[in-house]
Design a protein around this motif. Structure first.
Motif, PDB file in Angstrom:
ATOM      1  N   GLY A 147       0.795  -1.231   0.000  1.00 32.01           N
ATOM      2  CA  GLY A 147       0.000   0.000   0.000  1.00 32.01           C
ATOM      3  C   GLY A 147       0.816   1.264   0.000  1.00 32.01           C
ATOM      4  N   SER A 148       2.095   1.181  -0.327  1.00 27.18           N
ATOM      5  CA  SER A 148       2.966   2.365  -0.289  1.00 27.18           C
ATOM      6  C   SER A 148       2.826   3.192  -1.571  1.00 27.18           C
ATOM      7  N   CYS A 149       3.247   4.443  -1.478  1.00 28.98           N
ATOM      8  CA  CYS A 149       3.291   5.371  -2.621  1.00 28.98           C
ATOM      9  C   CYS A 149       1.918   5.607  -3.246  1.00 28.98           C
ATOM     10  N   ARG A 150       0.898   5.570  -2.457  1.00 31.93           N
ATOM     11  CA  ARG A 150      -0.442   5.845  -2.990  1.00 31.93           C
ATOM     12  C   ARG A 150      -0.633   7.364  -3.094  1.00 31.93           C
ATOM     13  N   GLU A 167       2.756  -5.026  -2.460  1.00 34.89           N
ATOM     14  CA  GLU A 167       1.369  -5.333  -2.820  1.00 34.89           C
ATOM     15  C   GLU A 167       0.523  -4.062  -2.753  1.00 34.89           C
ATOM     16  N   GLN A 168      -0.224  -3.804  -3.835  1.00 35.09           N
ATOM     17  CA  GLN A 168      -1.093  -2.625  -3.936  1.00 35.09           C
ATOM     18  C   GLN A 168      -0.306  -1.315  -3.817  1.00 35.09           C
ATOM     19  N   SER A 169       0.968  -1.363  -4.149  1.00 35.40           N
ATOM     20  CA  SER A 169       1.750  -0.133  -4.133  1.00 35.40           C
ATOM     21  C   SER A 169       1.527   0.647  -5.434  1.00 35.40           C
ATOM     22  N   CYS A 170       1.886   1.938  -5.413  1.00 37.71           N
ATOM     23  CA  CYS A 170       1.799   2.807  -6.598  1.00 37.71           C
ATOM     24  C   CYS A 170       0.375   2.865  -7.158  1.00 37.71           C
ATOM     25  N   ARG A 171      -0.541   3.189  -6.309  1.00 41.08           N
ATOM     26  CA  ARG A 171      -1.921   3.413  -6.734  1.00 41.08           C
ATOM     27  C   ARG A 171      -2.122   4.926  -6.901  1.00 41.08           C
ATOM     28  N   ASN A 172      -2.457   5.352  -8.112  1.00 39.23           N
ATOM     29  CA  ASN A 172      -2.705   6.767  -8.422  1.00 39.23           C
ATOM     30  C   ASN A 172      -1.432   7.619  -8.327  1.00 39.23           C
ATOM     31  N   VAL A 173      -0.362   7.170  -8.944  1.00 38.00           N
ATOM     32  CA  VAL A 173       0.827   7.997  -9.068  1.00 38.00           C
ATOM     33  C   VAL A 173       0.576   9.019 -10.176  1.00 38.00           C
ATOM     34  N   ASN A 174       0.769  10.294  -9.863  1.00 39.35           N
ATOM     35  CA  ASN A 174       0.477  11.377 -10.810  1.00 39.35           C
ATOM     36  C   ASN A 174       1.783  11.980 -11.323  1.00 39.35           C
ATOM     37  N   CYS A 175       2.087  11.693 -12.588  1.00 36.22           N
ATOM     38  CA  CYS A 175       3.287  12.224 -13.235  1.00 36.22           C
ATOM     39  C   CYS A 175       2.932  13.123 -14.414  1.00 36.22           C
ATOM     40  N   ASP A 176       1.734  13.640 -14.445  1.00 34.27           N
ATOM     41  CA  ASP A 176       1.287  14.468 -15.570  1.00 34.27           C
ATOM     42  C   ASP A 176       2.251  15.602 -15.892  1.00 34.27           C
ATOM     43  N   SER A 190       0.873  -4.873  -7.792  1.00 33.35           N
ATOM     44  CA  SER A 190       1.211  -3.453  -7.693  1.00 33.35           C
ATOM     45  C   SER A 190       0.600  -2.704  -8.877  1.00 33.35           C
ATOM     46  N   CYS A 191       0.508  -1.362  -8.739  1.00 35.95           N
ATOM     47  CA  CYS A 191      -0.098  -0.516  -9.779  1.00 35.95           C
ATOM     48  C   CYS A 191      -1.499  -1.013 -10.147  1.00 35.95           C
ATOM     49  N   PRO A 192      -2.425  -1.075  -9.191  1.00 36.07           N
ATOM     50  CA  PRO A 192      -3.759  -1.620  -9.491  1.00 36.07           C
ATOM     51  C   PRO A 192      -4.560  -0.779 -10.487  1.00 36.07           C
ATOM     52  N   LEU A 193      -4.201   0.480 -10.651  1.00 35.74           N
ATOM     53  CA  LEU A 193      -4.872   1.349 -11.621  1.00 35.74           C
ATOM     54  C   LEU A 193      -3.816   1.943 -12.546  1.00 35.74           C
ATOM     55  N   GLN A 194      -4.265   2.377 -13.740  1.00 31.82           N
ATOM     56  CA  GLN A 194      -3.348   3.045 -14.645  1.00 31.82           C
ATOM     57  C   GLN A 194      -2.897   4.365 -14.040  1.00 31.82           C
ATOM     58  N   ASN A 195      -1.605   4.541 -13.910  1.00 32.15           N
ATOM     59  CA  ASN A 195      -1.062   5.764 -13.339  1.00 32.15           C
ATOM     60  C   ASN A 195      -0.995   6.851 -14.409  1.00 32.15           C
ATOM     61  N   ASP A 196      -0.986   8.112 -13.964  1.00 28.44           N
ATOM     62  CA  ASP A 196      -0.964   9.250 -14.881  1.00 28.44           C
ATOM     63  C   ASP A 196       0.468   9.493 -15.343  1.00 28.44           C
ATOM     64  N   CYS A 197       0.716   9.269 -16.620  1.00 30.55           N
ATOM     65  CA  CYS A 197       2.047   9.413 -17.193  1.00 30.55           C
ATOM     66  C   CYS A 197       2.167  10.749 -17.927  1.00 30.55           C
ATOM     67  N   PRO A 198       3.387  11.217 -18.193  1.00 29.38           N
ATOM     68  CA  PRO A 198       3.554  12.436 -18.971  1.00 29.38           C
ATOM     69  C   PRO A 198       2.997  12.268 -20.390  1.00 29.38           C
ATOM     70  N   GLY A 199       2.729  13.385 -21.037  1.00 25.36           N
ATOM     71  CA  GLY A 199       2.224  13.339 -22.403  1.00 25.36           C
ATOM     72  C   GLY A 199       0.711  13.436 -22.448  1.00 25.36           C
ATOM     73  N   CYS A 204       3.276   7.172 -23.350  1.00 23.24           N
ATOM     74  CA  CYS A 204       4.243   6.947 -22.270  1.00 23.24           C
ATOM     75  C   CYS A 204       3.767   5.894 -21.278  1.00 23.24           C
ATOM     76  N   GLU A 205       2.631   5.258 -21.555  1.00 23.17           N
ATOM     77  CA  GLU A 205       2.111   4.216 -20.672  1.00 23.17           C
ATOM     78  C   GLU A 205       2.714   2.864 -21.057  1.00 23.17           C
ATOM     79  N   THR A 206       2.847   1.990 -20.060  1.00 19.22           N
ATOM     80  CA  THR A 206       3.373   0.655 -20.301  1.00 19.22           C
ATOM     81  C   THR A 206       2.391  -0.391 -19.822  1.00 19.22           C
ATOM     82  N   PHE A 207       2.624  -1.605 -20.257  1.00 16.45           N
ATOM     83  CA  PHE A 207       1.792  -2.718 -19.806  1.00 16.45           C
ATOM     84  C   PHE A 207       1.941  -2.881 -18.294  1.00 16.45           C
ATOM     85  N   GLY A 208       0.847  -3.070 -17.618  1.00 18.06           N
ATOM     86  CA  GLY A 208       0.871  -3.217 -16.165  1.00 18.06           C
ATOM     87  C   GLY A 208       0.615  -1.913 -15.447  1.00 18.06           C
ATOM     88  N   ASN A 209       0.063  -0.922 -16.184  1.00 17.43           N
ATOM     89  CA  ASN A 209      -0.329   0.376 -15.596  1.00 17.43           C
ATOM     90  C   ASN A 209       0.853   1.237 -15.177  1.00 17.43           C
TER      91      ASN A 209
END
Length: 222
Positions: A147-150, A167-176, A190-199, A204-209
């Protein structure tokens, strides 16, 4: 009896000479001020071993002697930012180790100091929620705790690197707003949701959110 009377002045004279010689060997510091605490010293000196000693840069006078301090030195000028467990002042690098400090207080989230390069180890459960790297020079974050880095945020043209193994780390990382952002999702949960990537799109998105800096247009950092 005469021998005793004559011996006393001679002994006294020898004792006086020994005392005088000893007193001449005592070292006295010149050009310094006596202090007990830092407040006893001017702003350009530090209290060390009972004396106010000048420690900052100086300009040499015409005779080679120091004239004045180039800039006053604050008493706290040599301290790390409080959120850093260790730091390098010259390189402006800040290490934050969540096994050494509490990283779970969401009311006071972990924040990389403005202009600093931070390496952050979010190794405990729930660590680094609302992590703030918006004004950092860069952030390199290891999200090992569950649950870290949410809700972490990277921005203001700062590059960020998130390694998400908890486990469940990096949920809603905002890199816009980041000039380049890597979010590597090493754990299947980890990365249960698609994180906000630049662009503007999904380039700039990869497989696995996750996010990548390796594709064209995904790294605009100077």
């Amino acid at each position: 009896m005469k021998q005793l009377v004559m011996w006393i002045p001679v002994a006294a004279l020898a004792l006086g000479l020994a005392f005088a010689a000893g007193s001449c060997s005592i070292e006295h510091r010149s050009g310094t001020l006596v202090c007990e605490v830092q407040a006893d010293c001017p702003s350009d000196r530090r209290c060390r071993d009972g004396y106010c000693e000048f420690t900052g840069p100086i300009d040499a006078g015409i005779d080679g002697r120091p004239d004045r301090p180039d800039a006053p030195i604050r008493p706290d000028a040599f301290a790390c930012p409080p959120q850093c467990t260790t730091c390098d002042l010259g390189d402006m690098t800040c290490n934050i180790d969540c096994e050494m400090t509490d990283c779970t207080d969401t009311a006071n989230p972990i924040t990389c100091p403005p202009g600093w390069n931070c390496t952050i180890a979010c190794s405990t459960p729930g660590a680094c929620r609302n992590l703030d790297c918006k004004q950092a020079a860069s952030c390199d974050v290891t999200c090992k705790g569950s649950g870290s880095c949410r809700d972490a945020t990277c921005g203001n043209d700062a590059p960020c690197d998130f390694t998400c193994s908890g486990e469940q780390s990096c949920r809603n990382v905002n890199c816009d707003a980041s000039c380049g952002c890597d979010v590597r999702c090493d754990n299947l949960t980890s990365c249960p949701l698609q994180n906000d990537c630049p662009g503007a799109g999904t380039e700039c998105e990869t497989f696995g959110n996750g996010c990548t800096r390796l594709r064209t247009g995904c790294d605009t950092c100077p």
